[in-house]
Design an enzyme around this catalytic site. Structure first.
Site, PDB file in Angstrom:
ATOM      1  N   LYS A 141      50.216  19.355  10.906  1.00  5.08           N
ATOM      2  CA  LYS A 141      49.824  18.981  12.266  1.00  5.08           C
ATOM      3  C   LYS A 141      49.779  20.249  13.099  1.00  5.08           C
ATOM      4  CE  LYS A 141      51.762  14.317  12.213  1.00  5.08           C
ATOM      5  NZ  LYS A 141      52.704  13.391  12.851  1.00  5.08           N
ATOM      6  N   HIS A 144      52.094  21.186  18.536  1.00  6.06           N
ATOM      7  CA  HIS A 144      51.936  20.385  19.755  1.00  6.06           C
ATOM      8  C   HIS A 144      52.720  21.028  20.897  1.00  6.06           C
ATOM      9  CE1 HIS A 144      52.113  16.949  22.496  1.00  6.06           C
ATOM     10  NE2 HIS A 144      51.102  16.457  21.816  1.00  6.06           N
ATOM     11  N   HIS A 147      56.507  20.723  21.164  1.00  3.96           N
ATOM     12  CA  HIS A 147      57.428  21.562  20.387  1.00  3.96           C
ATOM     13  C   HIS A 147      57.784  22.853  21.128  1.00  3.96           C
ATOM     14  CE1 HIS A 147      57.623  19.225  16.724  1.00  3.96           C
ATOM     15  NE2 HIS A 147      56.323  19.069  16.756  1.00  3.96           N
TER      16      HIS A 147
END
Length: 581
Positions: A141, A144, A147
């Site tokens: 992923k 983001h 994070h």
């Protein structure tokens, strides 16, 4: 105690002799006085209330009379020129010339990197090995924006511990195992393309994951394919493992690039997958110790209730015999203790995981691992409204790109911007400092609202203001090279503006001490912002250019000391100071 230990030594020595107590019992009661811009204040204060609560003074009676009585028994001399009592506090004013001389001594000839770090305040701190687990995004992923907080908070804690003399192990514990990889593996077989994976790896994996999740919502065959793929992974079947490894390597490479932009590095990239087999061993240990119980639903649980009455349990085993995230966390903690023999371990995650870590530490203690008492969870709140100016943001790089572009635009519009070799690199550092300071100003547990306009202001309490002040000081020092060669005369820095700045520098070790106690960056951030405001006043009122050489030299020593402390504090926060902007 504070950086200016020779002066404190006088105070503590007198207290020790007067009250016939060991010197170190007075340290908790002694601190610096908060600085006000124009108002003259004493330098140190002693809390009589703390002396009473520590049993050094009788707990009964009028506290003000006690303060006045003790103050009258302490005699001023050539070091401390005034001692007075008010509101249960005894205050000490140091000889101004001595204050200037001793406080600026560490900065002679460009030294001062250790200023504040060798303070007696830290004598009671246990040095050792600190393992900090932070960031910990999920494999396959894109990084983001959510994070960001774990990454920068964990980096700050690691920097702080290291600066105070600890051996620090920085660990990134990746989410690289679990049923989501069953979905991704099955989805890649259906929607994936190796060519797209090479061109834009994480974007393609993200698209595949979105597609397969939609498909799994209404297609039982897709759900079954996901379960089958994950079962193949757990059995270590080569084709499934090979694809999983490819996803992991691609993601870590992409993450390293983002971490480099943030000025963050890790010593170890670990992950749940490392502890899959050990998790089964944990289950066997729990069983052999009589800690594993079977619930009505057939799951394996451990009692974590305070009274041992099963009113609160933690599930560590699914009914089909597979382990969970917490089982792997137990295995990981035990493995880390064996490998690294840490003295403390700190987990940095959002506050929603507080119960998870409570259960983790309780289970470890129940298993006989007494070192779990030295494990700590540092929780943080959510960032609300982190988005680009044009809409919602999904990925951190979008935020970093926009912060850099905004700073670059502001620099191009400013008449004071200096010529520089790498304006884009400077804008990147300033943009990241703006992000960090907005995040770090308040308590970590609090949610905060992301605000582009407030974050990027050059004036006010922002990261841009920190960088601007540092760059301005660097420019001042560079323009006056050679002035330092004159003999330093501390009597030329006793006006209120310079004394206020020096008094604030006295507080640096206290800011670090408070940050080290509760692992909150706000103490250090607020110290640095106040320092910048005091420097701005000193810039106006204490000109170097046009002053007599000895006056210019003394003022330059003050500005050099302030610049050194500002840079050191910024680096601990995770900010790279810029010399020009």
């Amino acid at each position: 105690m504070v950086c200016f230990s020779k002066v404190c030594y006088f105070t503590v020595g007198q207290l020790s002799r007067t009250l016939q107590q060991p010197e170190d019992v007075f340290i908790p009661a002694l601190s610096t006085v908060r600085v006000f811009k124009k108002e003259q204040t004493a330098d140190f204060k002693l809390s009589v209330g703390t002396l009473r609560s520590n049993g050094i003074l009788p707990p009964s009676g009028d506290i003000q009379l006690q303060a006045q009585d003790l103050a009258s028994r302490l005699k001023p001399d050539s070091v401390v020129e005034d001692i007075s009592a008010d509101c249960g506090l005894i205050t000490f004013k140091v000889n101004r010339k001595l204050l200037v001389q001793k406080l600026l001594e560490p900065f002679e000839k460009g030294k001062g990197e250790k200023f504040g770090l060798n303070s007696e305040l830290f004598d009671t701190f246990k040095r050792g090995t600190t393992l900090v687990e932070y960031s910990s995004p999920n494999i396959a992923k894109k990084f983001h924006a959510g994070h960001l907080r774990s990454t920068i908070i964990g980096n700050f804690i690691a920097n702080l511990k290291q600066s105070l003399g600890n051996r620090v192990i920085r660990m990134n514990y990746l989410g690289d195992w679990g049923m989501q990889f069953g979905l991704l593996g099955a989805g890649f077989g259906q929607f994936g393309c190796q060519e797209k994976l090479k061109q834009n790896p994480l974007q393609h994996l993200f698209e595949v994951y979105v597609q397969v999740n939609k498909e799994a919502e209404h297609n039982e065959d897709t759900k079954q394919a996901a379960r089958d793929f994950f079962r193949q992974l757990e059995r270590r079947e080569s084709q499934a493992v090979s694809l999983w490894q490819q996803f992991r390597e691609i993601t870590v490479d992409e993450y390293r690039r983002v971490y480099k932009r943030l000025g963050v590095h890790f010593d170890i990239y670990s992950g749940e997958s490392f502890h899959q087999d050990q998790a089964q061993e944990v289950v066997q240990q729990l069983q052999s110790q009589g800690l594993l119980k079977t619930s009505d639903r057939g799951t394996g649980v451990v009692d974590v209730s305070a009274d041992g009455d099963m009113s609160s349990v933690c599930t560590v085993l699914r009914s089909d015999g597979t382990t969970l995230y917490i089982t792997r966390d137990i295995a990981a903690a035990i493995d880390r203790k064996e490998k690294y023999n840490f003295d403390e371990m700190i987990y940095v995650t959002d506050k929603s995981q507080a119960n998870h870590f409570y259960q983790l530490f309780q289970i470890l203690l129940a298993m006989g691992h007494s070192w779990a008492d030295r494990c700590q969870h540092v929780p943080f709140g959510l960032v609300q409204g982190m988005k680009t100016r044009t809409g919602e943001v999904v990925f951190l790089e979008d935020v970093l790109d926009e912060a850099r572009a905004s700073v670059l635009h502001n620099m191009s519009q400013s008449k004071t911007t200096k010529e520089m070799d790498d304006p884009g690199g400077t804008a990147e550092k300033v943009g990241i400092s703006a992000l960090l300071v907005q995040d770090f100003k308040g308590p970590l547990r609090s949610d905060y609202k992301f605000d582009w306009d407030r974050m990027l202001q050059a004036q006010g309490d922002t990261g841009v203001f920190l960088q601007y002040t540092h760059a301005r000081l660097c420019s001042l020092i560079q323009r006056n090279e050679g002035v330092e060669a004159a003999t330093f005369d501390p009597s030329l820095l006793i006006e209120q503006t310079s004394i206020a700045t020096l008094q604030h520098l006295l507080r640096y070790d206290e800011a670090l001490y408070h940050s080290a106690q509760d692992l909150q960056p706000k103490h250090l951030v607020n110290f640095l912002l106040k320092l910048c405001h005091l420097i701005a006043i000193a810039h106006r009122e204490l000109p170097v250019k046009g002053s007599p050489q000895d006056v210019a030299q003394a003022r330059l020593r003050l500005f050099s000391g302030a610049c050194s402390v500002l840079a050191n504090g910024m680096r601990i926060l995770g900010i790279t100071p810029v010399d020009k902007m």
